[in-house]
Design an enzyme around this catalytic site. Structure first.
Site, PDB file in Angstrom:
ATOM      1  N   GLU A  92      -3.357   7.435  -4.226  1.00 37.96           N
ATOM      2  CA  GLU A  92      -3.280   6.027  -3.469  1.00 37.96           C
ATOM      3  C   GLU A  92      -2.997   4.957  -4.387  1.00 37.96           C
ATOM      4  O   GLU A  92      -3.706   4.994  -5.553  1.00 37.96           O
ATOM      5  CB  GLU A  92      -4.721   5.830  -2.735  1.00 37.96           C
ATOM      6  CG  GLU A  92      -4.593   4.655  -1.759  1.00 37.96           C
ATOM      7  CD  GLU A  92      -6.054   4.444  -1.299  1.00 37.96           C
ATOM      8  OE1 GLU A  92      -6.002   4.516   0.298  1.00 37.96           O
ATOM      9  OE2 GLU A  92      -6.982   4.142  -1.983  1.00 37.96           O
ATOM     10  N   TYR A 135       0.882  -1.221  -0.018  1.00 44.59           N
ATOM     11  CA  TYR A 135       0.021  -0.059   0.008  1.00 44.59           C
ATOM     12  C   TYR A 135       0.654   1.289   0.161  1.00 44.59           C
ATOM     13  O   TYR A 135       1.880   1.358   0.896  1.00 44.59           O
ATOM     14  CB  TYR A 135      -0.868   0.055   1.301  1.00 44.59           C
ATOM     15  CG  TYR A 135      -1.468   1.245   1.673  1.00 44.59           C
ATOM     16  CD1 TYR A 135      -2.850   1.195   0.705  1.00 44.59           C
ATOM     17  CD2 TYR A 135      -0.919   2.281   2.338  1.00 44.59           C
ATOM     18  CE1 TYR A 135      -3.543   2.628   1.105  1.00 44.59           C
ATOM     19  CE2 TYR A 135      -1.995   3.431   2.453  1.00 44.59           C
ATOM     20  CZ  TYR A 135      -3.170   3.740   1.693  1.00 44.59           C
ATOM     21  OH  TYR A 135      -3.687   4.894   1.685  1.00 44.59           O
TER      22      TYR A 135
END
Ligand code: ADP
Ligand code: MG
Length: 388
Positions: free
Chosen positions: A197, A109
């Site tokens: 993101e 992530y």
């Protein structure tokens, strides 16, 4: 402003961030053609909506063969996708992205946001990427590492390496990761991003680092100098009422409750929502009609609120400083007549010409309850929304 995954991936490519090969399709036939263009036997078909959480609700499908691609596209296109990040109505799927599947060894992530308190861009990384990052952030925040970037220096390679080693990447992977991070950092500054993101950023079985998903948000106040980005806007993904409101220069945000609020001034609007909640109610929206509002604007704002079937009562809270309460009252009366209003309205008008305003409301014969005390007004509207 948000972009679709496919648009964000195209931008990633420009900044040297590797993404899987893919093609866009707006019909099942186009999806077949897209798959042919991508090549190979297996494909990932991904619904393009302005929300994540697609994987968990059938918006990301791994399929084999062109027929299966067409079928998957058919199942997604023209429908609304409801994910954990959308409201209960979901968002329309008008296109799908057909891409080459990657052989995933690890899902990481990475994200970056503008931290307003630090006044810096903060990068975050975690080895626990994939679809449950929200839970990681909630239950085990120590698994996410942050670095903040000095605005004059930009992200430094050592900071990227620090994040890379934190995620247990090998030296070769850290080199790839550092390139990706430096690309992201440049992209954020060049394009006025407010959030980036990549979840997941993957390590493939061959040991390469790739962005499998891409989310980009932009600072709306910078769109005047980001014409290309502004042109990539997809209004179908935005709340219809919020779009309508921006046409009339109203600050409007749809919320989940059932009390429609019409207020002038953002501070008063916030206080109004607070007091509604304090007395057990739920606002259906945030609406600031602005300081120097007009009867016309009030009418439009009213129409906007009454468009939501969820709204069971309306709370008007106006402070007549620059504007006169009697003008506001005229706007309200006009709007009630135009919209054939059936739900109760509680109006609190304070300030210039308030007596005249209240008198107009009382004489109108409409279902409007004037209340001058704020607490009393909030209690009245909460009760009205509950049908009391
Ligand atoms: P969302 O975040 O909306 O659920 P993602 O693009 O992150 O959508 O996809 C969800 C999951 O599907 C990923 O975590 C990954 O496991 C898998 N996936 C997505 N794209 C691919 C791809 N090209 N190859 C293999 N798996 C993929
Ligand atoms: Mg994702």
């Amino acid at each position: 402003m948000n972009l679709h995954e496919y648009q964000a991936k195209e931008i990633f490519t420009r900044y040297g961030i590797p993404v899987p090969v893919g093609a866009l399709a707006a019909s099942p036939e186009q999806a077949r053609a897209a798959a042919k263009q991508v090549g190979g036997e297996k494909f990932v078909v991904k619904a393009q909506v302005h929300a994540g959480g697609r994987g968990k609700v059938g918006g990301v499908k791994l399929v084999e063969g062109f027929d299966a691609v067409e079928e998957a596209a058919k199942a997604m296109l023209g429908k609304k996708l409801v994910t954990i990040q959308t409201d209960a109505h979901g968002l329309p799927v008008n296109s799908v992205w057909v891409e080459k599947p990657s052989a995933i060894a690890r899902e990481l992530y990475v994200s970056a946001v503008v931290d307003r308190t630090l006044e810096r861009v903060v990068f975050m990384a975690s080895a626990a990427g994939g679809m449950d990052i929200e839970e990681v952030a909630h239950n085990t925040p120590e698994k996410i590492k942050h670095v903040s970037v000095h605005p004059a220096a930009g992200l430094q390679p050592y900071q990227a390496r620090e994040l890379g080693f934190f995620m247990d990447l090998t030296k070769e992977q850290v080199d790839q990761f550092t390139k990706i991070m430096l690309g992201l950092s440049k992209m954020i500054t060049d394009l006025d991003c407010s959030l980036v993101e990549i979840n997941p950023l993957i390590v493939t079985k061959e040991g390469n680092v790739f962005a499998l998903d891409a989310k980009l948000n932009f600072d709306d106040n910078a769109l005047f100098r980001q014409k290309e980005i502004a042109n990539m806007r997809d209004p179908s993904q935005e709340d219809e009422r919020e779009r309508e409101a921006s046409k009339f220069d109203l600050n409007y945000v749809t919320l989940e409750g059932n009390i429609g609020c019409m207020v002038n001034g953002a501070g008063l609007a916030m206080a109004t929502m607070d007091i509604v909640k304090l007395h057990g109610g739920q606002p259906a929206n945030f609406l600031d009609v602005g300081g120097g509002t007009t009867a016309e604007k009030v009418t439009e704002a009213f129409k906007l609120i009454t468009k939501s079937p969820e709204v069971k009562a309306i709370f008007i809270n106006i402070f007549g400083g620059i504007v006169r309460c009697d003008l506001i009252a005229e706007g309200i009366i006009q709007a009630c007549k135009q919209t054939d209003l059936k739900i109760p309205v509680v109006a609190r008008l304070q300030g210039t010409n308030m007596e005249k305003g209240r008198e107009l409301l009382e004489k109108s014969g409409l279902k409007i309850t004037p209340v001058s005390d704020l607490t009393e007004a909030a209690k009245t509207v909460v009760a009205a929304a509950q049908g009391k």
